[in-house]
Design an enzyme around this catalytic site. Structure first.
Site, PDB file in Angstrom:
ATOM      1  N   SER A 167    -111.731   7.425  40.546  1.00 52.60           N
ATOM      2  CA  SER A 167    -112.726   6.606  39.846  1.00 52.60           C
ATOM      3  C   SER A 167    -113.555   7.364  38.824  1.00 52.60           C
ATOM      4  CB  SER A 167    -113.661   5.948  40.867  1.00 52.60           C
ATOM      5  OG  SER A 167    -112.954   4.985  41.617  1.00 52.60           O
ATOM      6  N   GLU A 212     -80.302  32.386  26.446  1.00 50.98           N
ATOM      7  CA  GLU A 212     -80.859  32.975  25.235  1.00 50.98           C
ATOM      8  C   GLU A 212     -79.881  33.123  24.071  1.00 50.98           C
ATOM      9  OE1 GLU A 212     -84.285  33.937  24.888  1.00 50.98           O
ATOM     10  OE2 GLU A 212     -84.256  32.584  26.599  1.00 50.98           O
TER      11      GLU A 212
END
Length: 810
Positions: A417, A136
Site C-alpha cells: 500500500s 564471447e
C-alpha cells in the site's frame, strides 16, 4: 589581248587581297560560324562548369581522393604496426584496491586485495573453454586478431542507441585486460588494435585464450577462471561441470549484475544468458543436443565477503558500486581495476543513527533460537535528503558477511500500500474524475465495501480489504488513513492505469521494475520496487513534486584525475498541487491512521504503511519536510533464499507496516533531526481539498436513524478502532460513525450510490444499508478491528494486506 581562263580547281584571287591570302587576316566572327575546337577539327570542345556545378567534384577528383586516403590509411597502419610494441603487463594484472569514504572524508572500507591464480590451459576443461568462446567469440579459432566489421557494427549500434557493444575479439579483450586498461579512450583503442594484430601474428591461439581466461574479471573480486571457480563453486577449475563453466562464462558479460546470489532480481536475465551460452555450444557442435536438454542451472554458492566488509560496510560499498556501474560512470571491469578514491554521500552520523534504530527496535528483540520465524526476518532502509537527492544513510541487513543480499536495493518484494499515494497523485495531476463525473479530491466519496467489483475496467476485479472489512461510503482521505483496497482499485481505473504508471515513473519508480503492470491491482502495490526506489519517489512528493535523481556518490578521483559524474538536474515531475495534496493526506495517515507510531519522532510527518502479499513484507515510507526515509521488513529463508511470510516473527501474529517499520522510522528520524526545530509542511492544495469539520466525538449522542442526505461537503468519517480500550464497538465503529448513518441508508443509499453502481443493490439498502452499515460497520467491524489490532500489537495496522492475484482476477 584577252585574259586566259584559270585552270580547273584554281581559286580566283581578289585583286584587293593582300599577299599571303585570307588566312593571314583575322576574319570577323559571325553567329553561324562554328568555332574550331582546340587540337584541330574533329575534336569535341569541353564545356566550362558554371554555377553550382563548379562545387561538385569530378570523378577524377573523387578517384584521386580515394587513392590518397587509401595511401594515408595504409601508411598509418604500417607506421602503427612498426611503432607500437607489445608492452609489459599492466598494473591491472595486479589491481589495486578502491577506497570508499563517508561524506566527511573518513573511511568506510577498502574493497580488498586482488584474488588471482593463473592456471595453464591444459587444466581448464575443454567444455569450459568452449563455453567461454560460445559466450564471447564463437569464431575465435578461425578469425583474425581484429574484426574491423564487428568494430564498425558495434560503433554503429552504440551510436544509434541499440546498446553499448565492444566489437572486440578475444585477442583484443586479452590485450585490454593484460597490457593496457579499461579506459574508453581513442588512444587506448588505437594501441589495442595494433598490439592485437602483432600479438595475433606472434602468438598461438591457445596462448591468447589461456591469457584471456587468467586475466578476465568474473565478479566477487575474482580475476581469472580459477579464482572464479573457487569464488562461485568452491572448487578448482579442473572440476567444473559444463553447466558451471557456462555460468562463469555468462558472468563475463556483466560480472556484478549476473551474480544471482547478490542480485536475485537479475536471475531471469542471468539464466537467459546462460541458456544463450549453452545453445551456442550446441550450434557450434561443441555440445550434443541430447546432453544440453539434461543440463540444469547450477546454483552458485554464497558470497564470502572479506572481513573488512562486515557489518554495514559491505552493503554500502555494494550500493555505491552498483550506482557507479548502472549510471555508466565506470564499468565494473574498470572499477575492479582499482586505484579509485570514492567519496560517498553517506552521512556518518545519520548512518549510525539508522543502524542503531534498527538494532534497538527490531534486531535486539529477535530470538531465532526459540522462534523459528525470527530466522526469516530481514530489514532494509534508505534515507534521502529530498532537496539534494543525496542518500545520507542505508541499512542493507544484519551483516554483509552473514546476509549478503542488500535489502535496500533488491527488487523482489511487493511495495504493497505504499504505492497508493501515487494513485492519488496521478488523479490530481490529471484532474481525474470518478465514473459519475465528480472530481477526485481528499473529500470525494467512494464505496469501500469488501470485494466491491471495480467499475469501468476491462477485466473483472473485486479486491479484498484487509480483514474482509466493508467500510461503506467513505472519503478518499479516510480510505487512505485506513488503506482501503476497494477504494484505491476503483480510483486507479477512474484515473487510468496507464496514467497511474506514468506518474509513478515520473516520481522516480524505474520503468523496468518487476511486475510493474498497468491494471487495477497496481493500486495495491503488486510491483516490486526497491527501498531506494521508493525513497526516491517519496522524496519527489516531499519536495513539492520536484524530482532530483538520487545519488550515492559525491566525488571520484584516481591519481590526480577527477572522474566526471552524471548531471542530476531537478525536474518538476508532477505539479505542486498534486504533490502537496498527496502530502496532506499522508499527514493524516500519521496523525489519525495506520502510521501513528511515527508521531514518536517529534516532527511533523507524512507517511504510508504497507503490508505485502501473504505478509512477506511490511513497509513504512514517510518524510518530514527535510528528510525522507523508507523502512521495510522482509521474510526470507536463510538456507534456500525463498521469500517467506512473517507470521509469528518477533512473537507477533502478524507484522504490519505501522508496527516495527514505523517505530524504526520514528527512532531514526528523531535522532537524525536532533538539534533542529520541527518544521511544518508548506502546502498548496488543490481546490476542494480542505479538510471537512471533524467527526462527532464518541461521547456525543448518536444521530437519529431516519433517512436523510448529509451534505457531500461534510461527510462523516469513521474513526479508526483503537485496540487498547475497545472503543471500536458501537460508539466509534458502530451506529454513530460506521453504522446506520454513515454506511446505511443515508450515504450508501439511493443518493450517493446511485441506482446502478452503488444504489439499492451494491451501496444501497442491501449492502450499504441498515444491515451492512449497522452490523458490519458497527459491532462486528469495531470488534474485528480491535481484535486484529490487539493481535498485532501495532496500534491497529491491519488495513494494508494483499491477497494473491488469483483472489482478485478471473
Amino acid at each position: 589581248m584577252s585574259d586566259q581562263s584559270p585552270p580547273p580547281g584554281w581559286t580566283p584571287r581578289d585583286p584587293d587581297t593582300p599577299p599571303g591570302g585570307p588566312r593571314d587576316v583575322p576574319q570577323p566572327r559571325t553567329p553561324d560560324r562554328a568555332l574550331t575546337p582546340p587540337g584541330g577539327p574533329g575534336k569535341k570542345a569541353r564545356r566550362r562548369r558554371t554555377g553550382w556545378r563548379r562545387l561538385v567534384p569530378t570523378w577524377r577528383m573523387v578517384l584521386g581522393g580515394i587513392l590518397l586516403l587509401a595511401l594515408l590509411i595504409g601508411g598509418a597502419l604500417v607506421a602503427g604496426y612498426l611503432l607500437v610494441d607489445i608492452p609489459p603487463a599492466n598494473a591491472a594484472a595486479t589491481a589495486q584496491s578502491n577506497v570508499y569514504l563517508y561524506s566527511d572524508g573518513s573511511q568506510i572500507a577498502r574493497d580488498g586485495e586482488v584474488n588471482r591464480v593463473n592456471v595453464p590451459l591444459s587444466q581448464i576443461p575443454r567444455t569450459v573453454q568452449e563455453a567461454v568462446l560460445a559466450a564471447e567469440d564463437r569464431d575465435f579459432h578461425s578469425e583474425r586478431a581484429v574484426d574491423p566489421k564487428a568494430m564498425l557494427r558495434a560503433a554503429w549500434n552504440t551510436a544509434t542507441g541499440k546498446g553499448t557493444q565492444s566489437g572486440s575479439t578475444i585477442t583484443q579483450q586479452y590485450v585490454k585486460n593484460y597490457y593496457l586498461g579499461q579506459e574508453q579512450t581513442i588512444n587506448r583503442k588505437v594501441k589495442e588494435f595494433f598490439i592485437a594484430i602483432k600479438l595475433g601474428r606472434e602468438k598461438s591461439k591457445d596462448y591468447i585464450l589461456e591469457g584471456y581466461l587468467n586475466t578476465s574479471y568474473f565478479g566477487r573480486n575474482a580475476y581469472g577462471i580459477q579464482a572464479a571457480a573457487q569464488a562461485y563453486y568452491g572448487k578448482d577449475v579442473n572440476k567444473l561441470t559444463t553447466a558451471e563453466g557456462a555460468y562463469l562464462a555468462t558472468l563475463l558479460n556483466s560480472p556484478s549484475a549476473f551474480d544471482v546470489v547478490s542480485h536475485p532480481q537479475s536471475r531471469p536475465r542471468a539464466v537467459a544468458r546462460w541458456n544463450y551460452v549453452l545453445d551456442g555450444m550446441v550450434k557450434k557442435q561443441w555440445l550434443p543436443a541430447a546432453e544440453r536438454a539434461t543440463i540444469r542451472f547450477p546454483e552458485p554458492g554464497k558470497v564470502r565477503a572479506a572481513a573488512g566488509l562486515s557489518g554495514q560496510r559491505g552493503y554500502l560499498v555494494e550500493a555505491i558500486k552498483d550506482y557507479i556501474v548502472e549510471n555508466k560512470i565506470l564499468d565494473d571491469k574498470t572499477l575492479a581495476e582499482g586505484g579509485y578514491r570514492i567519496t560517498s554521500t553517506i552521512d556518518k552520523r545519520r548512518q549510525t543513527a539508522l543502524v542503531d534504530a534498527v538494532d534497538a527496535q527490531m534486531v535486539s528483540k529477535l530470538e531465532p533460537e526459540t522462534r523459528k520465524a525470527d530466522r526469516l526476518v530481514r530489514a532494509g532502509g534508505v534515507s534521502i535528503d529530498p532537496a539534494t537527492g543525496k542518500v545520507v544513510a542505508l541499512y542493507g541487513g544484519i551483516d554483509y558477511t552473514k546476509q549478503y543480499v542488500n535489502n535496500a536495493t533488491r527488487h523482489d518484494y511487493q511495495v504493497a500500500s505504499t504505492f497508493k499515494p501515487f494513485v492519488f497523485a496521478a488523479a490530481v495531476e490529471n484532474d481525474s474524475r470518478t465514473q459519475d463525473g465528480r472530481r477526485i479530491t481528499p473529500n470525494t466519496i467512494y464505496n469501500g465495501d469488501n470485494k466491491r467489483p471495480v467499475v469501468g475496467g476491462r477485466i473483472r476485479f473485486a479486491p479484498e480489504n484487509e480483514g474482509q472489512v466493508s467500510y461503506g461510503n467513505i472519503t478518499v482521505n479516510t480510505a487512505t488513513d485506513l488503506s482501503v483496497n476497494a477504494v484505491y482499485a476503483q480510483m486507479a481505473v477512474d484515473v487510468g492505469t496507464g496514467k497511474v504508471k506514468q506518474t509513478a515513473i515520473d516520481l522516480g519508480i524505474p520503468e523496468n521494475t518487476p511486475n510493474f503492470v498497468p491494471g487495477p491491482a497496481m493500486a495495491l502495490g503488486t510491483l516490486q520496487a526497491s527501498v531506494v526506489d521508493m525513497a526516491q519517489a517519496y522524496a519527489t512528493l516531499a519536495d513539492h513534486g520536484r524530482r532530483t535523481p538520487f545519488t550515492f556518490v559525491e566525488k571520484i578521483t584516481k591519481g590526480g584525475d577527477i572522474i566526471g559524474l552524471p548531471q542530476r538536474t531537478p525536474t518538476q515531475a508532477i505539479n505542486r498541487e498534486a504533490a502537496d495534496t498527496t502530502t496532506s493526506m499522508l499527514v493524516s495517515v500519521v496523525d489519525n491512521g495506520t502510521g501513528t507510531a511515527a508521531l514518536a519522532a517529534g516532527h511533523p510527518a507524512a507517511g504510508k504503511t504497507g503490508t505485502g502479499e501473504l505478509d512477506r513484507s511490511a513497509w513504512f515510507a514517510a518524510y518530514t519536510p527535510d528528510l525522507v526515509t523508507v523502512v521495510s521488513m522482509m521474510g526470507q529463508d536463510p538456507d534456500t533464499g525463498t521469500l517467506e511470510s512473517l507470521y509469528g516473527a518477533l512473537g507477533e501474529a502478524r507484522i504490519g507496516g505501522g508496527g516495527y517499520p514505523a517505530r524504526i522510522w520514528a527512532a531514526y528520524t528523531k535522532t537524525a533531526l536532533e538539534g533542529t526545530d520541527p518544521v511544518d509542511f508548506d502546502l498548496e492544495l488543490q481546490p476542494g481539498a480542505a479538510q471537512p469539520p471533524p467527526p462527532p466525538s464518541p461521547e456525543s449522542e448518536p444521530p437519529e436513524e431516519t433517512p436523510g442526505e448529509p451534505s457531500p461537503s461534510t461527510p462523516v468519517r469513521p474513526t479508526r478502532p483503537t485496540p487498547s480500550n475497545g472503543t471500536g464497538g458501537r460508539n466509534q465503529g458502530g451506529q454513530n460513525n460506521g453504522g446506520q448513518n454513515q454506511g446505511g441508508q443515508d450515504n450508501g443509499g439511493r443518493t450517493n450510490g446511485g441506482q446502478d453502481n452503488g444504489g439499492q443493490d451494491s451501496g444501497g439498502q442491501d449492502s450499504g444499508g441498515t444491515t451492512q452499515g449497522g452490523d458490519q460497520g458497527g459491532t462486528t467491524q469495531g470488534t474485528q478491528g480491535s481484535a486484529e489490532g490487539a493481535a498485532q500489537g501495532i496500534d491497529g495496522d491491519p488495513a494494508d494486506g494483499l491477497r494473491p492475484p488469483s483472489a482478485f482476477l478471473e
